[in-house]
Write an enzyme that holds these catalytic residues in place. Sequence first.
Site, PDB file in Angstrom:
ATOM      1  N   CYS A 249       9.351 -47.347  46.578  1.00  0.00           N
ATOM      2  CA  CYS A 249       9.828 -47.986  47.847  1.00  0.00           C
ATOM      3  C   CYS A 249       9.079 -48.076  49.039  1.00  0.00           C
ATOM      4  O   CYS A 249       8.588 -46.946  49.346  1.00  0.00           O
ATOM      5  CB  CYS A 249      11.265 -47.672  47.889  1.00  0.00           C
ATOM      6  SG  CYS A 249      12.278 -48.566  49.640  1.00  0.00           S
ATOM      7  N   LEU A 250       8.754 -49.084  49.765  1.00  0.00           N
ATOM      8  CA  LEU A 250       8.109 -49.265  50.907  1.00  0.00           C
ATOM      9  C   LEU A 250       8.537 -48.384  51.956  1.00  0.00           C
ATOM     10  O   LEU A 250       7.943 -47.791  52.864  1.00  0.00           O
ATOM     11  CB  LEU A 250       7.622 -50.399  51.322  1.00  0.00           C
ATOM     12  CG  LEU A 250       6.940 -51.400  50.342  1.00  0.00           C
ATOM     13  CD1 LEU A 250       6.700 -52.681  50.847  1.00  0.00           C
ATOM     14  CD2 LEU A 250       5.449 -50.739  50.437  1.00  0.00           C
TER      15      LEU A 250
ATOM     16  N   GLY B  70       8.047 -55.972  46.243  1.00  0.00           N
ATOM     17  CA  GLY B  70       9.210 -56.470  46.812  1.00  0.00           C
ATOM     18  C   GLY B  70       9.410 -55.968  48.152  1.00  0.00           C
ATOM     19  O   GLY B  70       9.092 -55.003  48.433  1.00  0.00           O
TER      20      GLY B  70
ATOM     21  N   HIS C 123      16.422 -53.586  42.435  1.00  0.00           N
ATOM     22  CA  HIS C 123      15.971 -52.732  43.470  1.00  0.00           C
ATOM     23  C   HIS C 123      16.129 -53.338  44.754  1.00  0.00           C
ATOM     24  O   HIS C 123      16.894 -52.889  45.786  1.00  0.00           O
ATOM     25  CB  HIS C 123      14.713 -52.222  43.220  1.00  0.00           C
ATOM     26  CG  HIS C 123      13.819 -51.269  44.236  1.00  0.00           C
ATOM     27  ND1 HIS C 123      13.580 -50.103  44.177  1.00  0.00           N
ATOM     28  CD2 HIS C 123      13.834 -51.731  45.721  1.00  0.00           C
ATOM     29  CE1 HIS C 123      12.907 -49.397  45.205  1.00  0.00           C
ATOM     30  NE2 HIS C 123      13.209 -50.393  46.285  1.00  0.00           N
ATOM     31  N   GLU C 124      15.632 -54.716  45.042  1.00  0.00           N
ATOM     32  CA  GLU C 124      15.901 -55.389  46.276  1.00  0.00           C
ATOM     33  C   GLU C 124      17.142 -55.531  46.727  1.00  0.00           C
ATOM     34  O   GLU C 124      17.562 -55.872  47.914  1.00  0.00           O
ATOM     35  CB  GLU C 124      14.903 -56.469  46.247  1.00  0.00           C
ATOM     36  CG  GLU C 124      13.269 -56.401  45.975  1.00  0.00           C
ATOM     37  CD  GLU C 124      12.966 -55.267  46.998  1.00  0.00           C
ATOM     38  OE1 GLU C 124      13.275 -55.012  48.158  1.00  0.00           O
ATOM     39  OE2 GLU C 124      11.924 -54.447  46.638  1.00  0.00           O
TER      40      GLU C 124
ATOM     41  N   GLN D 100      14.648 -54.039  55.330  1.00  0.00           N
ATOM     42  CA  GLN D 100      13.534 -53.057  55.463  1.00  0.00           C
ATOM     43  C   GLN D 100      12.825 -53.329  56.572  1.00  0.00           C
ATOM     44  O   GLN D 100      11.973 -52.508  57.184  1.00  0.00           O
ATOM     45  CB  GLN D 100      12.640 -53.084  54.163  1.00  0.00           C
ATOM     46  CG  GLN D 100      13.374 -52.342  52.975  1.00  0.00           C
ATOM     47  CD  GLN D 100      12.379 -52.509  51.802  1.00  0.00           C
ATOM     48  OE1 GLN D 100      12.296 -53.289  51.226  1.00  0.00           O
ATOM     49  NE2 GLN D 100      11.824 -51.315  51.500  1.00  0.00           N
TER      50      GLN D 100
ATOM     51  N   HIS E 110      18.892 -52.801  48.378  1.00  0.00           N
ATOM     52  CA  HIS E 110      18.615 -52.703  49.694  1.00  0.00           C
ATOM     53  C   HIS E 110      19.623 -53.433  50.543  1.00  0.00           C
ATOM     54  O   HIS E 110      20.020 -53.218  51.786  1.00  0.00           O
ATOM     55  CB  HIS E 110      17.205 -53.290  50.151  1.00  0.00           C
ATOM     56  CG  HIS E 110      16.066 -52.106  49.931  1.00  0.00           C
ATOM     57  ND1 HIS E 110      16.303 -51.071  50.436  1.00  0.00           N
ATOM     58  CD2 HIS E 110      15.128 -52.239  49.038  1.00  0.00           C
ATOM     59  CE1 HIS E 110      15.190 -50.383  50.119  1.00  0.00           C
ATOM     60  NE2 HIS E 110      14.414 -51.026  49.286  1.00  0.00           N
TER      61      HIS E 110
END
Length: 215
Positions: free
Chosen positions: A133-134, A86, A175-176, A91, A179
């Site tokens: 998380c990226l 995701g 989660h996304e 991000q 963000h």
Amino acid sequence: MPGTPFRRYRAHKTWPGRAAVARSVARVGVRRYLRRIMSDEKLPILLVPDPRLRLKARPVAEGDGDAVRALAPRMLATMYAAPGIGLAAPQIGSDLRLIVLDCGGKDTPEPMVLVNPEIIAASKELGVREEGCLSLPGLYADVQRPQRIKLRWRELDGTRKEMEADGLLGVCMQHEIDHLNGVLFVDHLSALKRNMMLRKLAKELKLKARDADGE
Ligand SMILES: [Zn+2]
């Protein structure tokens, strides 16, 4: 960024359902299918403590159509290359409420592009799952969230969609969407645990930067 031509990208005006994606994958193979929906261009992923990760993204408006259609294939490319399941627009430094995700398997991709996603209902029952998380590379922790959510979003052509999700997909969506509100998964942990993890990451990133300088 708006209006940049994409050689391979055939914009899904309405994102195809799982069955339609599976049919396309069966016809042309995973790699060719993914090449069709994503750009060649990957974008740099912002890492904590970049302040842009803490901003609240703004709703995609009618005039943002070109920007979103240009961004989505790049975000898919960035997510798959990372690799991740995701990615949210903040991000990669965009302020739009746009996320991409794929919680399918390696051989059964299920790419999704969600414009202005919002959680309209959440179960009282909570579930715990390990998240990463990226934007916080190498950090993982168990996070507690509603087990099941009902999500509403718009397709690339503006069509309104709704679905219920649980398991990995439900967690990934939550989660996304976090963000888009400037929230990171570590914010769901105790302050003690969060600060410990963030300090560890800051130290690692510093070491990495020093190594890179030394080369
Ligand atoms: Zn994340």
